[in-house]
Design a protein around this motif. Sequence first.
Motif, PDB file in Angstrom:
ATOM      1  N   ALA A  40       0.825  -1.205   0.000  1.00 31.61           N
ATOM      2  CA  ALA A  40       0.000   0.000   0.000  1.00 31.61           C
ATOM      3  C   ALA A  40       0.860   1.256   0.000  1.00 31.61           C
ATOM      4  O   ALA A  40       0.590   2.220  -0.733  1.00 31.61           O
ATOM      5  N   GLN A  41       1.904   1.271   0.812  1.00 27.76           N
ATOM      6  CA  GLN A  41       2.773   2.438   0.885  1.00 27.76           C
ATOM      7  C   GLN A  41       3.527   2.667  -0.422  1.00 27.76           C
ATOM      8  O   GLN A  41       3.713   3.812  -0.853  1.00 27.76           O
ATOM      9  N   LEU A  42       3.951   1.574  -1.071  1.00 24.78           N
ATOM     10  CA  LEU A  42       4.607   1.712  -2.375  1.00 24.78           C
ATOM     11  C   LEU A  42       3.664   2.341  -3.400  1.00 24.78           C
ATOM     12  O   LEU A  42       4.040   3.254  -4.139  1.00 24.78           O
ATOM     13  N   LEU A  43       2.432   1.834  -3.432  1.00 23.70           N
ATOM     14  CA  LEU A  43       1.471   2.327  -4.411  1.00 23.70           C
ATOM     15  C   LEU A  43       1.051   3.762  -4.129  1.00 23.70           C
ATOM     16  O   LEU A  43       0.686   4.500  -5.051  1.00 23.70           O
ATOM     17  N   ALA A  44       1.078   4.172  -2.866  1.00 23.39           N
ATOM     18  CA  ALA A  44       0.746   5.552  -2.528  1.00 23.39           C
ATOM     19  C   ALA A  44       1.771   6.526  -3.107  1.00 23.39           C
ATOM     20  O   ALA A  44       1.431   7.635  -3.517  1.00 23.39           O
ATOM     21  N   VAL A  45       3.025   6.081  -3.167  1.00 24.72           N
ATOM     22  CA  VAL A  45       4.098   6.933  -3.682  1.00 24.72           C
ATOM     23  C   VAL A  45       4.320   6.728  -5.179  1.00 24.72           C
ATOM     24  O   VAL A  45       4.577   7.686  -5.913  1.00 24.72           O
ATOM     25  N   ARG A  46       4.172   5.478  -5.636  1.00 24.94           N
ATOM     26  CA  ARG A  46       4.380   5.134  -7.039  1.00 24.94           C
ATOM     27  C   ARG A  46       3.235   4.237  -7.522  1.00 24.94           C
ATOM     28  O   ARG A  46       3.361   3.013  -7.574  1.00 24.94           O
ATOM     29  N   PRO A  47       2.088   4.853  -7.873  1.00 24.12           N
ATOM     30  CA  PRO A  47       0.936   4.040  -8.294  1.00 24.12           C
ATOM     31  C   PRO A  47       1.168   3.263  -9.581  1.00 24.12           C
ATOM     32  O   PRO A  47       0.383   2.366  -9.913  1.00 24.12           O
ATOM     33  N   LEU A 107      10.871   7.332   6.657  1.00 26.14           N
ATOM     34  CA  LEU A 107       9.902   6.898   7.654  1.00 26.14           C
ATOM     35  C   LEU A 107       8.548   7.585   7.528  1.00 26.14           C
ATOM     36  O   LEU A 107       7.509   6.967   7.770  1.00 26.14           O
ATOM     37  N   GLU A 108       8.516   8.840   7.180  1.00 24.02           N
ATOM     38  CA  GLU A 108       7.244   9.553   7.116  1.00 24.02           C
ATOM     39  C   GLU A 108       6.358   9.033   5.984  1.00 24.02           C
ATOM     40  O   GLU A 108       5.136   9.126   6.067  1.00 24.02           O
ATOM     41  N   LEU A 109       6.953   8.477   4.942  1.00 24.17           N
ATOM     42  CA  LEU A 109       6.181   7.902   3.837  1.00 24.17           C
ATOM     43  C   LEU A 109       5.992   6.405   3.997  1.00 24.17           C
ATOM     44  O   LEU A 109       5.003   5.842   3.523  1.00 24.17           O
ATOM     45  N   PHE A 110       6.944   5.760   4.673  1.00 30.88           N
ATOM     46  CA  PHE A 110       6.922   4.303   4.836  1.00 30.88           C
ATOM     47  C   PHE A 110       7.086   3.930   6.308  1.00 30.88           C
ATOM     48  O   PHE A 110       8.060   3.254   6.682  1.00 30.88           O
ATOM     49  N   PRO A 111       6.156   4.343   7.175  1.00 33.33           N
ATOM     50  CA  PRO A 111       6.275   3.937   8.578  1.00 33.33           C
ATOM     51  C   PRO A 111       6.203   2.423   8.699  1.00 33.33           C
ATOM     52  O   PRO A 111       5.401   1.773   8.025  1.00 33.33           O
ATOM     53  N   PRO A 112       7.044   1.824   9.537  1.00 31.26           N
ATOM     54  CA  PRO A 112       7.160   0.366   9.596  1.00 31.26           C
ATOM     55  C   PRO A 112       6.041  -0.289  10.392  1.00 31.26           C
ATOM     56  O   PRO A 112       5.199   0.381  11.003  1.00 31.26           O
TER      57      PRO A 112
END
Length: 312
Positions: A132-139, A187-192
């Motif tokens: 989900a985090q990947l797609l939020a930044v690179r759909p 971290l702000e875009l990809f919190p673990p």
Amino acid sequence: MVQYLVGSRASMLAKAQVREYLRPLREQFPAVTFTHRVILEGGDKDRRSLVSDVSAVSGGSAFSSEQEAALARGDVDVVVHSLKDLPTSNPPGLMLLPPPGREEVSDALCGSTLAGLRKGARVGTGAPRRAAQLLAVRPDLQVVPIRGNVPPRLKKIETEGLDAVVVAVAGLRRLGLEHAIGEVLPLELFPPSPGQGALGIQVREDKAAVREILSTVGDAAVDAQVRAERAFLAELHGGCSVPVGAYAQLRADGKLRLFGQVTSLDGAERVSGSRTGPADESEKLGAELAADLIDQGANSILDEARAATAIS
């Protein structure tokens, strides 16, 4: 001579974590013998028997239940887990001790950098949160579900023609595989995952002597961090099957800052926020931040994620 049996999963990473945990204990207590015992989990015995994605096993019990059962029976005296794999509540009679420090909490992209990924690149991960985090930044990316321990996942870049995979920095460091890191994700875009990078030290409540010895290596600051993160996850009724990320940091003034994020599976929606408060009220901080995100619509995002995971 006193002997304590230390249980863990069979993976290279699990064994490395046990070595890391026992090193200071063996120095402090030379009269105590610590013996490692491998315990096979359901997810280790037959990965093909799991649902199509390990992440669909809510709460990570496929990778902790056999160890917890062995601990409850008295087959081992302590179990060393990856804390992020553990459910947010303990089985009756078991408890967690403060973790002994913490590795890097971030995720890493291996095989490339984000900017270096071509349009439509194939990126491997088995975690809904990471996807989900990947797609939020690179759909534009094509997320490919993968499973397995860290080294096999890295090999899939070659064997399955992937452009990159996402792996926890902590696992790479503990296995001496830092050279595989293409980029440490912000971290702000990809919190673990809550608790990522920390060890979950699980013991029986009725074993005071064991607790007394093992507690000597616990880190109070790390304990506050992970308690906040896990309280946040618990309040959202989350587990491995939902895209929830969080990390807490102890500030110079002694206060704890907790950041949390919930992302839709397709990356189209994100709600996030942060709270700061006393470190000795870390669980309250986690619950309050969860309430903030619920007010922003986190529940609807999570309900859709659970439904989609159940269908798949």
